[in-house]
Scaffold this active site. Structure first.
Site, PDB file in Angstrom:
ATOM      1  N   SER A 137       0.863  -1.180   0.000  1.00 11.40           N
ATOM      2  CA  SER A 137       0.000   0.000   0.000  1.00 11.40           C
ATOM      3  C   SER A 137       0.898   1.227   0.000  1.00 11.40           C
ATOM      4  CB  SER A 137      -0.834  -0.010   1.287  1.00 11.40           C
ATOM      5  OG  SER A 137      -1.436   1.239   1.521  1.00 11.40           O
ATOM      6  N   TYR A 172      -1.688  -1.531  10.462  1.00 10.43           N
ATOM      7  CA  TYR A 172      -1.724  -1.599   9.000  1.00 10.43           C
ATOM      8  C   TYR A 172      -0.424  -1.046   8.411  1.00 10.43           C
ATOM      9  CZ  TYR A 172      -3.822  -1.154   4.310  1.00 10.43           C
ATOM     10  OH  TYR A 172      -4.099  -1.263   2.958  1.00 10.43           O
TER      11      TYR A 172
HETATM   12  P1  NAD Z   1     -11.530  -6.099   0.590  1.00 11.86           P
HETATM   13  O1  NAD Z   1     -12.011  -6.007   2.004  1.00 11.86           O
HETATM   14  O2  NAD Z   1     -12.438  -5.784  -0.523  1.00 11.86           O
HETATM   15  O3  NAD Z   1     -10.950  -7.551   0.304  1.00 11.86           O
HETATM   16  C1  NAD Z   1     -10.212  -8.248   1.244  1.00 11.86           C
HETATM   17  C2  NAD Z   1     -10.166  -9.689   0.822  1.00 11.86           C
HETATM   18  O4  NAD Z   1      -9.426 -10.404   1.822  1.00 11.86           O
HETATM   19  C3  NAD Z   1     -11.535 -10.341   0.727  1.00 11.86           C
HETATM   20  O5  NAD Z   1     -11.554 -11.259  -0.339  1.00 11.86           O
HETATM   21  C4  NAD Z   1     -11.659 -11.095   2.053  1.00 11.86           C
HETATM   22  O6  NAD Z   1     -12.478 -12.240   1.952  1.00 11.86           O
HETATM   23  C5  NAD Z   1     -10.210 -11.497   2.236  1.00 11.86           C
HETATM   24  N1  NAD Z   1      -9.896 -11.801   3.629  1.00 11.86           N
HETATM   25  C6  NAD Z   1     -10.144 -11.031   4.724  1.00 11.86           C
HETATM   26  N2  NAD Z   1      -9.719 -11.676   5.822  1.00 11.86           N
HETATM   27  C7  NAD Z   1      -9.222 -12.873   5.396  1.00 11.86           C
HETATM   28  C8  NAD Z   1      -8.663 -13.982   6.044  1.00 11.86           C
HETATM   29  N3  NAD Z   1      -8.520 -14.000   7.389  1.00 11.86           N
HETATM   30  N4  NAD Z   1      -8.259 -15.049   5.324  1.00 11.86           N
HETATM   31  C9  NAD Z   1      -8.410 -15.038   3.971  1.00 11.86           C
HETATM   32  N5  NAD Z   1      -8.937 -14.021   3.289  1.00 11.86           N
HETATM   33  C10 NAD Z   1      -9.346 -12.955   4.015  1.00 11.86           C
HETATM   34  O7  NAD Z   1     -10.217  -5.204   0.575  1.00 11.86           O
HETATM   35  P2  NAD Z   1      -9.367  -4.572  -0.633  1.00 11.86           P
HETATM   36  O8  NAD Z   1      -9.497  -3.113  -0.536  1.00 11.86           O
HETATM   37  O9  NAD Z   1      -9.652  -5.263  -1.907  1.00 11.86           O
HETATM   38  O10 NAD Z   1      -7.901  -4.925  -0.124  1.00 11.86           O
HETATM   39  C11 NAD Z   1      -7.096  -5.934  -0.709  1.00 11.86           C
HETATM   40  C12 NAD Z   1      -5.655  -5.649  -0.374  1.00 11.86           C
HETATM   41  O11 NAD Z   1      -5.280  -4.401  -0.945  1.00 11.86           O
HETATM   42  C13 NAD Z   1      -5.390  -5.538   1.117  1.00 11.86           C
HETATM   43  O12 NAD Z   1      -4.156  -6.135   1.424  1.00 11.86           O
HETATM   44  C14 NAD Z   1      -5.324  -4.038   1.342  1.00 11.86           C
HETATM   45  O13 NAD Z   1      -4.542  -3.704   2.432  1.00 11.86           O
HETATM   46  C15 NAD Z   1      -4.696  -3.596   0.040  1.00 11.86           C
HETATM   47  N6  NAD Z   1      -4.913  -2.183  -0.267  1.00 11.86           N
HETATM   48  C16 NAD Z   1      -6.161  -1.677  -0.454  1.00 11.86           C
HETATM   49  C17 NAD Z   1      -6.331  -0.339  -0.768  1.00 11.86           C
HETATM   50  C18 NAD Z   1      -7.655   0.267  -1.018  1.00 11.86           C
HETATM   51  O14 NAD Z   1      -7.737   1.504  -1.157  1.00 11.86           O
HETATM   52  N7  NAD Z   1      -8.731  -0.501  -1.107  1.00 11.86           N
HETATM   53  C19 NAD Z   1      -5.212   0.489  -0.876  1.00 11.86           C
HETATM   54  C20 NAD Z   1      -3.944  -0.046  -0.669  1.00 11.86           C
HETATM   55  C21 NAD Z   1      -3.804  -1.395  -0.380  1.00 11.86           C
END
Ligand code: NAD
Length: 256
Positions: A138, A151
């Site tokens: 991130s 985080y």
């Molecule tokens: P999201 O909540 O839409 O998706 C998270 C996914 O992780 C889901 O499929 C959920 O089922 C899965 N998950 C959660 N807990 C779990 C567990 N214990 N075991 C297995 N799977 C599990 O979130 P997102 O925004 O798509 O985030 C995905 C990644 O991208 C994360 O690592 C997040 O930190 C990173 N990220 C997101 C953003 C953003 O703006 N959305 C920005 C930077 C980084």
């Protein structure tokens, strides 16, 4: 043409992970989806992705905050050629109020899970002298924001792990890189917008705009599809010398 390669995208039942999985399915890679539990949603997703290309799609349930679950998953799956460590969660609170269980959970899911999947995926990659490890870090792997201690610590750690992995595999056909998105509109961010809207009494739309205006100069969300296309590029031969890097996709956030 069928690439005949298998990609595991952890945490791929929604948001960024699902977007990445869709892009690989469309490009005819065998795709393994993962989330905590099997459900009608995961069946629907497998069916949807199956229609996108001509390779196999399967779902493997595993709670990635638990090393034993990761062990079972990695042992049960076919050999993984491309590993996308994406599963992650967020919790927002000042350090002195941050529940220690939440700290442990975020470190386990956002950081340690990638160590466990990587250590179990590497032997096959070394054997075939080819592999791709892509860690979804991130912008918070590069800089901090208040109230996100676990985080930010985990995402910085993930970049460190990526660099070590890149050095340990530098003389092979394996690469390891991190993606550093800014805001991407997914359930993880929608929850933060919902909390803000609850506090301010403003609409979700207004809070989305405010969120972007505070940090992301482009004032536009990156999309899960763009992250997927970037992973596809990192998996191509053109990217064979890109290793140990962090690809920032933050609309200018860290340029400020
Ligand atoms: P999201 O909540 O839409 O998706 C998270 C996914 O992780 C889901 O499929 C959920 O089922 C899965 N998950 C959660 N807990 C779990 C567990 N214990 N075991 C297995 N799977 C599990 O979130 P997102 O925004 O798509 O985030 C995905 C990644 O991208 C994360 O690592 C997040 O930190 C990173 N990220 C997101 C953003 C953003 O703006 N959305 C920005 C930077 C980084």
């Amino acid at each position: 043409m069928k690439p005949n390669k298998t990609v595991l995208v952890t945490g791929s039942t929604s948001g960024i992970g699902l977007g990445i999985a869709r892009v690989f399915a469309h490009a005819n890679y065998n795709v393994v989806l993962n989330g905590r539990t099997k459900s009608t949603l995961t069946e629907k997703l497998c069916h949807e992705l199956d229609q996108l290309g001509n390779a196999s799609v399967q779902f493997y349930p595993a709670d990635l905050s638990k090393p034993d679950d990761i062990d079972h998953m990695m042992s049960a799956l076919p050999a993984i050629d491309i590993l996308v460590n994406n599963a992650g969660m967020q919790h927002v609170s000042p350090i002195e109020d941050f529940q220690t269980e939440k700290w442990d959970l975020i470190l386990a899911l956002n950081l340690s899970a990638a160590f466990h999947t990587t250590r179990m995926a590497l032997p096959h990659m070394r054997e075939q002298n080819w592999g791709r490890i892509i860690n979804v870090s991130s912008v918070h792997g590069q800089i901090a924001s208040p109230q996100k201690s676990a985080y930010v610590a985990a995402k910085h750690g993930l970049i460190g792990l990526t660099k070590v992995c890149a050095l340990e595999t530098a003389e092979t056909g394996i690469t390891a890189n991190a993606l550093c998105p800014g805001w991407v509109l997914t359930p993880l961010v929608e929850e933060q917008i919902r909390l803000r809207a609850e506090r301010s009494g403003r609409t979700m739309e207004k809070e989305s705009q405010a969120l972007l205006a505070e940090k992301q100069p482009s004032k536009t969300f990156a999309t899960p599809k763009q992250l997927g296309e970037t992973c596809l590029f990192l998996s191509s031969d053109a990217a064979s010398q890109i290793t140990g890097t962090s690809l920032t996709m933050d609309g200018g956030w860290t340029a400020l």
